[in-house]
Design a protein around this motif. Sequence first.
Motif, PDB file in Angstrom:
ATOM      1  N   ALA A 190       0.747  -1.151   0.009  1.00 11.44           N
ATOM      2  CA  ALA A 190      -0.136   0.044  -0.024  1.00 11.44           C
ATOM      3  C   ALA A 190       1.000   1.331   0.082  1.00 11.44           C
ATOM      4  O   ALA A 190       0.555   2.301  -0.668  1.00 11.44           O
ATOM      5  CB  ALA A 190      -0.957   0.054   1.186  1.00 11.44           C
ATOM      6  N   ARG A 191       2.013   1.217   0.651  1.00 10.56           N
ATOM      7  CA  ARG A 191       2.960   2.347   0.849  1.00 10.56           C
ATOM      8  C   ARG A 191       3.495   2.659  -0.705  1.00 10.56           C
ATOM      9  O   ARG A 191       4.050   3.707  -1.026  1.00 10.56           O
ATOM     10  CB  ARG A 191       3.904   1.973   1.871  1.00 10.56           C
ATOM     11  N   ARG A 192       3.507   1.416  -1.435  1.00 10.64           N
ATOM     12  CA  ARG A 192       4.136   1.509  -2.726  1.00 10.64           C
ATOM     13  C   ARG A 192       2.991   1.810  -4.035  1.00 10.64           C
ATOM     14  O   ARG A 192       3.352   1.734  -5.032  1.00 10.64           O
ATOM     15  CB  ARG A 192       4.700   0.401  -3.066  1.00 10.64           C
ATOM     16  N   GLY A 193       1.813   2.303  -3.426  1.00  9.75           N
ATOM     17  CA  GLY A 193       0.968   2.553  -4.266  1.00  9.75           C
ATOM     18  C   GLY A 193      -0.131   1.565  -4.848  1.00  9.75           C
ATOM     19  O   GLY A 193      -0.826   1.648  -5.573  1.00  9.75           O
ATOM     20  N   VAL A 194       0.489   0.321  -4.329  1.00 10.97           N
ATOM     21  CA  VAL A 194      -0.499  -0.953  -4.716  1.00 10.97           C
ATOM     22  C   VAL A 194      -1.760  -0.886  -3.859  1.00 10.97           C
ATOM     23  O   VAL A 194      -1.797  -0.895  -2.551  1.00 10.97           O
ATOM     24  CB  VAL A 194       0.225  -2.323  -4.641  1.00 10.97           C
ATOM     25  N   ARG A 195      -3.098  -1.266  -4.501  1.00 11.05           N
ATOM     26  CA  ARG A 195      -4.066  -1.496  -3.714  1.00 11.05           C
ATOM     27  C   ARG A 195      -4.298  -2.840  -2.870  1.00 11.05           C
ATOM     28  O   ARG A 195      -4.138  -3.768  -3.598  1.00 11.05           O
ATOM     29  CB  ARG A 195      -5.515  -1.324  -4.705  1.00 11.05           C
ATOM     30  N   ALA A 196      -4.100  -2.834  -1.556  1.00 10.83           N
ATOM     31  CA  ALA A 196      -3.951  -3.943  -0.796  1.00 10.83           C
ATOM     32  C   ALA A 196      -4.863  -4.194   0.384  1.00 10.83           C
ATOM     33  O   ALA A 196      -5.324  -3.069   0.840  1.00 10.83           O
ATOM     34  CB  ALA A 196      -2.562  -3.795  -0.298  1.00 10.83           C
ATOM     35  N   THR A 197      -5.256  -5.292   0.733  1.00  7.19           N
ATOM     36  CA  THR A 197      -5.984  -5.403   1.814  1.00  7.19           C
ATOM     37  C   THR A 197      -5.293  -6.995   2.231  1.00  7.19           C
ATOM     38  O   THR A 197      -4.641  -7.647   1.669  1.00  7.19           O
ATOM     39  CB  THR A 197      -7.465  -5.456   1.395  1.00  7.19           C
ATOM     40  N   ASP A 198      -6.063  -7.341   3.398  1.00  4.25           N
ATOM     41  CA  ASP A 198      -5.642  -8.737   4.005  1.00  4.25           C
ATOM     42  C   ASP A 198      -6.845  -9.420   4.560  1.00  4.25           C
ATOM     43  O   ASP A 198      -7.820  -9.068   4.537  1.00  4.25           O
ATOM     44  CB  ASP A 198      -4.599  -8.454   5.096  1.00  4.25           C
ATOM     45  N   VAL A 199      -6.617 -10.812   4.788  1.00  2.00           N
ATOM     46  CA  VAL A 199      -7.724 -11.685   5.386  1.00  2.00           C
ATOM     47  C   VAL A 199      -7.529 -11.677   6.799  1.00  2.00           C
ATOM     48  O   VAL A 199      -6.450 -12.330   7.308  1.00  2.00           O
ATOM     49  CB  VAL A 199      -7.499 -13.010   4.684  1.00  2.00           C
ATOM     50  N   THR A 200      -8.545 -11.221   7.337  1.00  2.00           N
ATOM     51  CA  THR A 200      -8.966 -11.576   8.722  1.00  2.00           C
ATOM     52  C   THR A 200      -8.564 -13.176   9.116  1.00  2.00           C
ATOM     53  O   THR A 200      -9.282 -13.862   8.390  1.00  2.00           O
ATOM     54  CB  THR A 200      -9.884 -10.912   9.414  1.00  2.00           C
ATOM     55  N   GLY A 201      -7.937 -13.512  10.151  1.00  2.00           N
ATOM     56  CA  GLY A 201      -8.097 -14.865  10.519  1.00  2.00           C
ATOM     57  C   GLY A 201      -7.097 -15.750   9.585  1.00  2.00           C
ATOM     58  O   GLY A 201      -6.744 -16.914  10.009  1.00  2.00           O
TER      59      GLY A 201
END
Length: 119
Positions: free
Chosen positions: A85-96
């Motif tokens: 995300a800091r590099r401009g990539v749209r990012a998310t993560d998976v809970t659990g």
Amino acid sequence: MFPLLRRGPGRLTRRPARPSGDGTAVLPDVRETPEWNAGPAPGALHLPLSRLMAGAPLPAAVRGRPVITTCRSGHRSQQAARLPARRGVRATDVTGGMTARARADLPVTGRGGSGGVTA
């Protein structure tokens, strides 16, 4: 505390956490090699958090595409999602992480395509 002021990548439940068949989303698994060898999600890309933290360039498969990071329990993937995300990539993560994935009876692939485990 102030969710409207929250910045950074979002979080997903385990259900949408899979690579997109149309090539839009990439699922980097940020676990280290022994954990990865136990069993990743089908179609996941191995990208250890240690490499990301060391500043390794993002693989070509990630560039220009959104990423959904995963790990064993969701802690490292949350940390890992911040880096692209800091590099401009749209990012998310998976809970659990992969543990939640296994509890939901979603596929985990072992060596040779057999059923894997989460480590």
